[in-house]
Design a protein around this motif. Structure first.
Motif, PDB file in Angstrom:
ATOM      1  N   ALA A 232       0.831  -1.205   0.000  1.00 25.07           N
ATOM      2  CA  ALA A 232       0.000   0.000   0.000  1.00 25.07           C
ATOM      3  C   ALA A 232       0.864   1.254   0.000  1.00 25.07           C
ATOM      4  CB  ALA A 232      -0.931  -0.015   1.213  1.00 25.07           C
ATOM      5  N   LEU A 233       1.927   1.253   0.804  1.00 25.16           N
ATOM      6  CA  LEU A 233       2.828   2.406   0.839  1.00 25.16           C
ATOM      7  C   LEU A 233       3.518   2.601  -0.510  1.00 25.16           C
ATOM      8  CD1 LEU A 233       4.488   2.028   4.369  1.00 25.16           C
ATOM      9  CD2 LEU A 233       2.841   3.768   3.639  1.00 25.16           C
ATOM     10  N   GLY A 234       3.867   1.481  -1.163  1.00 19.35           N
ATOM     11  CA  GLY A 234       4.509   1.570  -2.475  1.00 19.35           C
ATOM     12  C   GLY A 234       3.593   2.175  -3.516  1.00 19.35           C
ATOM     13  N   ILE A 235       2.315   1.764  -3.498  1.00 16.09           N
ATOM     14  CA  ILE A 235       1.348   2.321  -4.446  1.00 16.09           C
ATOM     15  C   ILE A 235       1.185   3.818  -4.219  1.00 16.09           C
ATOM     16  CG2 ILE A 235      -1.081   2.332  -5.109  1.00 16.09           C
ATOM     17  CD1 ILE A 235      -1.121  -0.682  -4.524  1.00 16.09           C
ATOM     18  N   MET A 236       1.029   4.206  -2.952  1.00 12.48           N
ATOM     19  CA  MET A 236       0.898   5.633  -2.643  1.00 12.48           C
ATOM     20  C   MET A 236       2.164   6.390  -3.022  1.00 12.48           C
ATOM     21  SD  MET A 236      -1.238   5.797   0.927  1.00 12.48           S
ATOM     22  CE  MET A 236      -0.238   4.593   1.800  1.00 12.48           C
ATOM     23  N   GLY A 237       3.315   5.753  -2.805  1.00  8.40           N
ATOM     24  CA  GLY A 237       4.582   6.390  -3.158  1.00  8.40           C
ATOM     25  C   GLY A 237       4.712   6.673  -4.641  1.00  8.40           C
ATOM     26  N   LEU A 238       4.225   5.749  -5.489  1.00  7.91           N
ATOM     27  CA  LEU A 238       4.282   5.964  -6.934  1.00  7.91           C
ATOM     28  C   LEU A 238       3.443   7.174  -7.351  1.00  7.91           C
ATOM     29  CD1 LEU A 238       4.036   2.279  -8.232  1.00  7.91           C
ATOM     30  CD2 LEU A 238       6.023   3.785  -8.360  1.00  7.91           C
ATOM     31  N   TYR A 239       2.255   7.286  -6.775  1.00  6.89           N
ATOM     32  CA  TYR A 239       1.410   8.443  -7.101  1.00  6.89           C
ATOM     33  C   TYR A 239       2.029   9.735  -6.579  1.00  6.89           C
ATOM     34  CZ  TYR A 239      -2.486   5.690  -8.888  1.00  6.89           C
ATOM     35  OH  TYR A 239      -3.276   4.870  -9.663  1.00  6.89           O
ATOM     36  N   ILE A 240       2.597   9.689  -5.385  1.00  5.20           N
ATOM     37  CA  ILE A 240       3.245  10.883  -4.829  1.00  5.20           C
ATOM     38  C   ILE A 240       4.434  11.290  -5.693  1.00  5.20           C
ATOM     39  CG2 ILE A 240       4.572  11.766  -2.857  1.00  5.20           C
ATOM     40  CD1 ILE A 240       2.774  10.039  -1.071  1.00  5.20           C
ATOM     41  N   ALA A 241       5.167  10.301  -6.203  1.00  2.00           N
ATOM     42  CA  ALA A 241       6.309  10.604  -7.075  1.00  2.00           C
ATOM     43  C   ALA A 241       5.853  11.323  -8.340  1.00  2.00           C
ATOM     44  CB  ALA A 241       7.042   9.311  -7.435  1.00  2.00           C
ATOM     45  N   LYS A 242       4.705  10.881  -8.897  1.00  2.00           N
ATOM     46  CA  LYS A 242       4.171  11.554 -10.085  1.00  2.00           C
ATOM     47  C   LYS A 242       3.766  12.987  -9.770  1.00  2.00           C
ATOM     48  CE  LYS A 242       4.803   7.899 -12.444  1.00  2.00           C
ATOM     49  NZ  LYS A 242       5.986   7.864 -13.328  1.00  2.00           N
ATOM     50  N   ILE A 243       3.142  13.174  -8.614  1.00  2.00           N
ATOM     51  CA  ILE A 243       2.772  14.529  -8.199  1.00  2.00           C
ATOM     52  C   ILE A 243       4.017  15.394  -8.052  1.00  2.00           C
ATOM     53  CG2 ILE A 243       1.717  15.889  -6.338  1.00  2.00           C
ATOM     54  CD1 ILE A 243      -0.062  13.455  -5.752  1.00  2.00           C
ATOM     55  N   TYR A 244       5.064  14.824  -7.461  1.00  2.00           N
ATOM     56  CA  TYR A 244       6.330  15.546  -7.253  1.00  2.00           C
ATOM     57  C   TYR A 244       6.925  16.007  -8.580  1.00  2.00           C
ATOM     58  CZ  TYR A 244      11.306  16.114  -6.104  1.00  2.00           C
ATOM     59  OH  TYR A 244      12.578  16.584  -5.986  1.00  2.00           O
ATOM     60  N   LEU A 245       6.935  15.105  -9.564  1.00  2.00           N
ATOM     61  CA  LEU A 245       7.497  15.460 -10.871  1.00  2.00           C
ATOM     62  C   LEU A 245       6.659  16.519 -11.568  1.00  2.00           C
ATOM     63  CD1 LEU A 245       8.566  11.920 -12.145  1.00  2.00           C
ATOM     64  CD2 LEU A 245      10.067  13.771 -11.373  1.00  2.00           C
ATOM     65  N   GLU A 246       5.337  16.434 -11.433  1.00  2.00           N
ATOM     66  CA  GLU A 246       4.479  17.430 -12.070  1.00  2.00           C
ATOM     67  C   GLU A 246       4.666  18.812 -11.447  1.00  2.00           C
ATOM     68  OE1 GLU A 246       2.658  17.267 -14.701  1.00  2.00           O
ATOM     69  OE2 GLU A 246       2.668  15.111 -15.076  1.00  2.00           O
ATOM     70  N   THR A 247       4.804  18.872 -10.122  1.00  2.00           N
ATOM     71  CA  THR A 247       4.922  20.170  -9.447  1.00  2.00           C
ATOM     72  C   THR A 247       6.269  20.846  -9.718  1.00  2.00           C
ATOM     73  OG1 THR A 247       5.693  19.047  -7.427  1.00  2.00           O
ATOM     74  CG2 THR A 247       3.343  19.534  -7.604  1.00  2.00           C
ATOM     75  N   LYS A 248       7.276  20.071 -10.100  1.00  2.00           N
ATOM     76  CA  LYS A 248       8.576  20.671 -10.422  1.00  2.00           C
ATOM     77  C   LYS A 248       8.520  21.495 -11.708  1.00  2.00           C
ATOM     78  CE  LYS A 248      12.277  18.058  -9.684  1.00  2.00           C
ATOM     79  NZ  LYS A 248      12.948  18.500  -8.456  1.00  2.00           N
ATOM     80  N   LYS A 249       7.533  21.141 -12.576  1.00  2.00           N
ATOM     81  CA  LYS A 249       7.324  21.846 -13.836  1.00  2.00           C
ATOM     82  C   LYS A 249       8.609  21.924 -14.678  1.00  2.00           C
ATOM     83  CE  LYS A 249       3.462  24.618 -12.150  1.00  2.00           C
ATOM     84  NZ  LYS A 249       2.479  23.741 -12.808  1.00  2.00           N
ATOM     85  N   ARG A 250       9.306  20.831 -14.756  1.00  2.00           N
ATOM     86  CA  ARG A 250      10.488  20.769 -15.609  1.00  2.00           C
ATOM     87  C   ARG A 250      10.081  20.740 -17.073  1.00  2.00           C
ATOM     88  NH1 ARG A 250      14.270  16.298 -12.448  1.00  2.00           N
ATOM     89  NH2 ARG A 250      15.297  17.788 -11.047  1.00  2.00           N
ATOM     90  N   GLN A 251      11.003  21.124 -17.926  1.00  2.00           N
ATOM     91  CA  GLN A 251      10.744  21.066 -19.366  1.00  2.00           C
ATOM     92  C   GLN A 251      10.603  19.605 -19.794  1.00  2.00           C
ATOM     93  OE1 GLN A 251      13.362  23.935 -21.668  1.00  2.00           O
ATOM     94  NE2 GLN A 251      14.411  23.983 -19.727  1.00  2.00           N
TER      95      GLN A 251
END
Length: 307
Positions: free
Chosen positions: A280-299
């Motif tokens: 369960a923590l791994g699944i939540m971690g994957l979604y959090i990682a996607k949120i993290y990458l989106e918020t960085k707004k990298r090119q």
């Protein structure tokens, strides 16, 4: 005259680009449109860029973008769609696994009907390893069960779109891109063309089993939150099982005493619960990682050279 843009991502494709260009040129006069080529060099390490430079010098219809490094096919597709100026845009692979012979038919369908897109799907996987074919079919079944966005089994990135649909896809500027899902999510009327699998004209595939597995995970995470719900459901079920087990242990102790035996089963239960918690923590971690990458707004990509 209307213009058709052909978007072609390339990564270490020095052997296939000349073959692809000659093949498309042979059927080019069957399409009543001005044709432009939009090649995207995705940070290739071979002579891909040199070949694109030569083609650009020989023909005004050939344009290219070269990335500063390898950003991946999704970034290359996005760059190509932004680069394309045509009234219609087709995305296809350079290795001829997307048959150029279908281009005139796709063009005619868009002009003779009310469709906004003509997409292709493979009905066979001849030439693919059996394990890869099995996993691919399994992926489509799983994602279509979990997601409201339908991904057609065997769907390719090979599709011809109207400018209106292309603009809609470009406006979706998310960092974690899964083009098959985006093409489906934006909607529009799509006509599907089925064809049998065609093997590469030259060179080797860049998609290993591990890369395809990671790509499938990207697709599932991008278009469904069901795994989060499943982890919650598993937690509720395990709480129920634990409560029943607790009642059983209390009743057994009252009736028969409290023997010390049973520690192996206790270890198994603890291991099971620990595994479920980590899952369960791994699944939540994957979604959090996607949120993290989106918020960085990298090119999504960086251009090193463009012609």
């Amino acid at each position: 005259m209307e213009k058709l843009s052909i978007v072609v991502p390339c990564y270490n494709e020095e052997a296939t680009i000349p073959i692809f260009y000659r093949t498309v040129e042979k059927i080019r006069n069957q399409i009543n449109a001005e044709v432009e080529y939009c090649f995207i060099d995705d940070g290739s390490k071979d002579k891909t860029l040199s070949i694109l430079r030569d083609l650009n010098k020989k023909s005004d219809a050939v344009h290219y973008i070269s990335f500063s490094r390898n950003f991946g096919k999704e970034a290359a597709l996005y760059a190509g769609l932004k680069m394309a100026k045509g009234d219609y845009v087709v995305t296809m692979d350079v290795d001829l696994q997307d048959p150029p012979a279908l281009l005139p038919k796709m063009w005619n369908i868009l002009h003779e009907s009310d469709y906004d897109c003509v997409a292709t799907r493979r009905i066979t996987r001849r030439g693919d390893p059996p394990i890869r074919s099995f996993c691919a079919r399994l992926f489509y079944k799983i994602i279509n069960r979990l997601s409201d966005t339908e991904i057609v089994d065997g769907a390719r990135d090979y599709r011809m779109m109207t400018r209106q649909m292309v603009n809609a896809v470009i406006q979706d500027g998310e960092y974690n891109r899964f083009s098959k899902g985006i093409f489906s999510w934006v909607g529009f009327h799509t006509k599907w063309l089925a064809y049998e699998n065609v093997e590469r004209s030259a060179g080797e595939t860049k998609w290993s089993f591990w890369k395809l597995f990671k790509y499938s995970i990207e697709g599932i995470l991008a278009y469904t939150t069901v795994p989060l719900y499943l982890s919650s459901v598993m937690g509720i079920l395990m709480c129920g099982v634990s409560f029943i087990a607790l009642v059983f242990i209390v009743i057994r102790a009252l009736l028969y005493g409290d023997p010390a035996a049973g520690w192996p089963s206790l270890v198994c239960i603890i291991t099971l619960l620990g595994g479920l918690i980590l899952l369960a923590l791994g699944i939540m971690g994957l979604y959090i990682a996607k949120i993290y990458l989106e918020t960085k707004k990298r090119q999504i990509f960086i251009v090193r050279e463009e012609r």
